[in-house]
Write an enzyme that holds these catalytic residues in place. Structure first.
Site, short mmCIF file in Angstrom:
data_model
loop_
_atom_site.label_atom_id
_atom_site.label_comp_id
_atom_site.label_asym_id
_atom_site.label_seq_id
_atom_site.Cartn_x
_atom_site.Cartn_y
_atom_site.Cartn_z
N THR A 125 0.82 -1.21 0.00
CA THR A 125 0.00 0.00 0.00
C THR A 125 0.86 1.26 0.00
O THR A 125 1.98 1.25 0.52
CB THR A 125 -0.90 0.01 1.26
OG1 THR A 125 -1.48 1.30 1.42
CG2 THR A 125 -0.12 -0.31 2.52
N ASP A 126 0.29 2.35 -0.53
CA ASP A 126 1.00 3.64 -0.48
C ASP A 126 1.14 4.16 0.95
O ASP A 126 1.94 5.05 1.22
CB ASP A 126 0.31 4.68 -1.36
CG ASP A 126 -1.14 4.97 -0.98
OD1 ASP A 126 -1.65 4.35 -0.03
OD2 ASP A 126 -1.77 5.82 -1.65
N GLU A 127 0.35 3.57 1.89
CA GLU A 127 0.41 4.06 3.28
C GLU A 127 1.77 3.81 3.92
O GLU A 127 2.08 4.41 4.95
CB GLU A 127 -0.70 3.43 4.12
CG GLU A 127 -2.07 3.83 3.64
CD GLU A 127 -3.17 3.67 4.68
OE1 GLU A 127 -2.86 3.54 5.87
OE2 GLU A 127 -4.34 3.68 4.27
N TYR A 153 -1.60 -0.29 11.19
CA TYR A 153 -1.81 -0.96 9.90
C TYR A 153 -0.63 -0.72 8.96
O TYR A 153 -0.02 -1.67 8.45
CB TYR A 153 -3.12 -0.48 9.24
CG TYR A 153 -3.20 -0.81 7.77
CD1 TYR A 153 -3.38 -2.12 7.33
CD2 TYR A 153 -3.06 0.19 6.79
CE1 TYR A 153 -3.42 -2.44 5.98
CE2 TYR A 153 -3.11 -0.11 5.44
CZ TYR A 153 -3.29 -1.42 5.03
OH TYR A 153 -3.33 -1.73 3.70
N LYS A 157 2.25 -3.31 7.36
CA LYS A 157 2.45 -3.52 5.91
C LYS A 157 3.90 -3.19 5.52
O LYS A 157 4.51 -3.89 4.70
CB LYS A 157 1.47 -2.65 5.10
CG LYS A 157 0.01 -3.04 5.22
CD LYS A 157 -0.32 -4.42 4.66
CE LYS A 157 -0.24 -4.48 3.15
NZ LYS A 157 -0.68 -5.83 2.66
P1 NAD Z 1 -10.08 -6.91 2.72
O1 NAD Z 1 -10.04 -6.61 4.19
O2 NAD Z 1 -11.31 -6.59 1.95
O3 NAD Z 1 -9.76 -8.46 2.47
C1 NAD Z 1 -8.79 -9.14 3.19
C2 NAD Z 1 -9.02 -10.64 2.97
O4 NAD Z 1 -7.97 -11.34 3.65
C3 NAD Z 1 -10.34 -11.14 3.55
O5 NAD Z 1 -10.98 -11.99 2.61
C4 NAD Z 1 -9.93 -11.92 4.78
O6 NAD Z 1 -10.81 -13.01 5.09
C5 NAD Z 1 -8.55 -12.41 4.37
N1 NAD Z 1 -7.69 -12.71 5.53
C6 NAD Z 1 -7.47 -11.92 6.62
N2 NAD Z 1 -6.63 -12.53 7.47
C7 NAD Z 1 -6.28 -13.71 6.89
C8 NAD Z 1 -5.42 -14.76 7.27
N3 NAD Z 1 -4.75 -14.74 8.44
N4 NAD Z 1 -5.27 -15.81 6.44
C9 NAD Z 1 -5.96 -15.86 5.26
N5 NAD Z 1 -6.79 -14.90 4.86
C10 NAD Z 1 -6.95 -13.83 5.67
O7 NAD Z 1 -8.82 -6.16 2.12
P2 NAD Z 1 -8.63 -5.43 0.70
O8 NAD Z 1 -9.07 -4.03 0.84
O9 NAD Z 1 -9.16 -6.28 -0.35
O10 NAD Z 1 -7.03 -5.39 0.63
C11 NAD Z 1 -6.32 -6.51 0.10
C12 NAD Z 1 -4.83 -6.22 0.16
O11 NAD Z 1 -4.54 -5.04 -0.58
C13 NAD Z 1 -4.32 -5.97 1.57
O12 NAD Z 1 -3.05 -6.56 1.68
C14 NAD Z 1 -4.20 -4.45 1.67
O13 NAD Z 1 -3.19 -4.08 2.56
C15 NAD Z 1 -3.84 -4.10 0.23
N6 NAD Z 1 -4.27 -2.77 -0.25
C16 NAD Z 1 -5.57 -2.36 -0.10
C17 NAD Z 1 -5.96 -1.13 -0.63
C18 NAD Z 1 -7.39 -0.65 -0.52
O14 NAD Z 1 -7.66 0.50 -0.87
N7 NAD Z 1 -8.33 -1.47 -0.07
C19 NAD Z 1 -5.01 -0.32 -1.28
C20 NAD Z 1 -3.69 -0.77 -1.39
C21 NAD Z 1 -3.33 -2.00 -0.88
O1 DAU Z 2 -4.11 4.04 0.57
C1 DAU Z 2 -4.36 2.68 0.55
C2 DAU Z 2 -5.17 2.28 1.77
O2 DAU Z 2 -6.50 2.77 1.56
C3 DAU Z 2 -5.18 0.78 2.01
O3 DAU Z 2 -3.87 0.36 2.31
C4 DAU Z 2 -6.13 0.42 3.16
O4 DAU Z 2 -6.21 -0.98 3.30
C5 DAU Z 2 -7.50 0.97 2.84
O5 DAU Z 2 -8.39 0.71 3.90
C6 DAU Z 2 -7.43 2.47 2.57
O6 DAU Z 2 -7.08 3.19 3.78
P1 DAU Z 2 -7.80 4.57 4.18
O7 DAU Z 2 -7.66 4.75 5.64
O8 DAU Z 2 -7.34 5.68 3.30
O9 DAU Z 2 -9.33 4.20 3.74
P2 DAU Z 2 -10.72 4.48 4.49
O10 DAU Z 2 -11.80 4.12 3.52
O11 DAU Z 2 -10.78 3.89 5.85
O12 DAU Z 2 -10.72 6.06 4.65
C7 DAU Z 2 -10.58 6.93 3.54
C8 DAU Z 2 -10.55 8.35 4.07
O13 DAU Z 2 -11.84 8.67 4.59
C9 DAU Z 2 -9.57 8.57 5.21
O14 DAU Z 2 -9.01 9.87 5.11
C10 DAU Z 2 -10.45 8.49 6.47
C11 DAU Z 2 -11.77 9.02 5.98
N1 DAU Z 2 -12.98 8.45 6.62
C12 DAU Z 2 -13.10 7.10 6.68
C13 DAU Z 2 -14.20 6.51 7.26
C14 DAU Z 2 -14.32 5.01 7.36
C15 DAU Z 2 -13.96 9.29 7.10
O15 DAU Z 2 -13.86 10.52 7.01
N2 DAU Z 2 -15.07 8.71 7.66
C16 DAU Z 2 -15.22 7.35 7.79
O16 DAU Z 2 -16.25 6.91 8.37
#
Ligand code: NAD
Ligand code: DAU
Length: 340
Positions: A125-127, A153, A157
């Site tokens: 992730t970019d985080e 988190y 990562k």
């Molecule tokens: P998500 O939370 O929707 O899905 C995570 C999945 O992993 C779930 O299906 C869960 O059951 C499974 N899981 C959790 N713990 C596990 C374990 N111990 N063993 C096997 N499976 C397990 O997450 P997402 O948003 O789809 O993100 C997927 C990946 O992409 C993550 O690694 C996250 O860090 C990365 N990522 C997410 C975003 C985003 O915006 N959502 C952006 C950049 C990177």
């Molecule tokens: O940048 C990549 C990341 O994006 C991934 O690595 C993470 O897994 C993914 O969850 C996401 O993280 P964020 O924290 O950016 O996403 P989230 O949807 O939780 O929040 C997006 C923005 O909105 C953040 O600035 C917090 C804000 N927010 C979020 C929630 C849930 C609110 O203002 N209100 C809310 O209720």
């Protein structure tokens, strides 16, 4: 080619599994997922009967189970999406993030070393780069930006990324890492901003915006992320990191207002609530490396992607209503109860 996709029942993982199963009928795609609160086999309905798809329930941090699976399956490629992914949950329960995101990753890496693979890909992730100031719009994250994490988190990562790269340098494991900006699109779990706002706005419920809503995220449609990972596992260079993002920066308030406008709902639903501790201000990816080296380019901009996404949530209300009526309803009350 046999590919193990971990976390394939989550948001991005399930989009990726569908992409791979449909695009590569000759590949065997094994979806390994623990089915935590975020995992949902409903996300795989469109491919569950395909002959090149198989689901296995299990924990990436369970060493005995993982080694047995690798012994039985002998995968060529492992793509690791499995993670605890929600920043807010990492603030209340950091340890679960260390277990899955760090220990789970090292367990997979050890199995890959033992059984030999052609490629291990870490979905990051970019985080891991921390955040950028709002008054320096010319700054972007490149692959050379130092890791500087803010939340449990992102720290978990970043730690995993370092192990992946260390296994390349120390043991010669053929790895790649991709670091993507915020995803949105179908099957996005409704604890995250965009699906939370869509589902609550449709129910005329209050919309929690943290702090002033000025924080900026760089939104990428999940389909563009899946295409990018497909390219990296096939053409990316071993030991390399690739940033993925499409220059779609929006403040949170802009995102919320865009959704309200599309749904014809009033802005009076917005509630500014207590900020997330350590809240990152701005994320912004420089994707030059993946564009020039691998020829990746996103198909969606934010305007087209958000309309497609809103339509998906309108067309698939049963999917998210099932989630909202389950375990998640308790989470929302606990997390937001005294803030709204
Ligand atoms: P998500 O939370 O929707 O899905 C995570 C999945 O992993 C779930 O299906 C869960 O059951 C499974 N899981 C959790 N713990 C596990 C374990 N111990 N063993 C096997 N499976 C397990 O997450 P997402 O948003 O789809 O993100 C997927 C990946 O992409 C993550 O690694 C996250 O860090 C990365 N990522 C997410 C975003 C985003 O915006 N959502 C952006 C950049 C990177
Ligand atoms: O940048 C990549 C990341 O994006 C991934 O690595 C993470 O897994 C993914 O969850 C996401 O993280 P964020 O924290 O950016 O996403 P989230 O949807 O939780 O929040 C997006 C923005 O909105 C953040 O600035 C917090 C804000 N927010 C979020 C929630 C849930 C609110 O203002 N209100 C809310 O209720």
């Amino acid at each position: 080619m046999k590919v193990i996709v971990t976390g394939g029942a989550g948001f991005i993982g399930s989009n990726f599994v569908q992409h791979m199963v449909n695009k590569y009928p000759d590949y065997e795609i094994i979806n390994l997922d623990l089915l935590t609160y975020a995992g949902n086999l409903e996300n795989l309905k469109p491919v569950e009967d395909k002959p090149n798809y198989k689901f296995v329930k299990g924990d990436i941090a369970d060493r005995e189970f993982i080694f047995k699976l690798f012994e039985d399956e002998k995968p060529d490629v492992v793509v690791n999406f499995a993670a605890e992914s929600h920043v807010d949950r990492s603030i209340t329960d950091p340890e679960a993030f260390v277990r899955t995101n760090v220990m789970g990753t090292t367990t997979l890496l050890d199995a890959c070393r033992t059984y030999g693979i052609k490629r291990y890909h870490q979905v990051s992730t970019d985080e891991v780069y921390g955040d950028l100031p709002l008054d320096r719009p010319e700054l972007f994250f490149t692959e050379e930006t130092p890791l500087h994490t803010s939340s449990p988190y992102s720290s978990s990562k970043a730690s995993a990324d370092l192990f992946v790269l260390a296994y390349h340098r120390t043991y010669g494991l053929p790895v790649t890492v991709s670091r993507c900006s915020n995803n949105y699109g179908p099957y996005h779990f409704p604890e995250k901003l965009i699906p939370l706002i869509i589902s609550r706005a449709l129910a005329d419920e209050e919309l929690p915006v943290y702090g002033t809503g000025e924080n900026v995220r760089d939104w990428l449609h999940v389909a563009d992320h899946c295409e990018a990972i497909d390219l990296v596992i096939h053409k990316g260079r071993e030991g390399e990191v690739y940033n993925i993002g499409g220059h779609n920066e929006r403040t949170n308030l802009e995102v919320v207002k865009t959704i309200l406008k599309a749904l014809d709902k009033p802005e009076s639903l917005i509630r500014f609530v207590t900020d997330r501790p350590g809240h990152d201000m701005r994320y912004a990816i420089d994707p030059t490396k993946i564009e020039t080296e691998l020829g990746w380019e996103p198909k969606y901009n934010f305007d087209s992607g958000i309309q497609q996404t809103i339509q998906w949530y309108l067309d698939n209300q049963e999917w998210w209503k099932n989630i909202l009526s389950g375990e998640y309803s308790g989470y929302f009350d606990k997390m937001y109860g005294n803030r709204l």
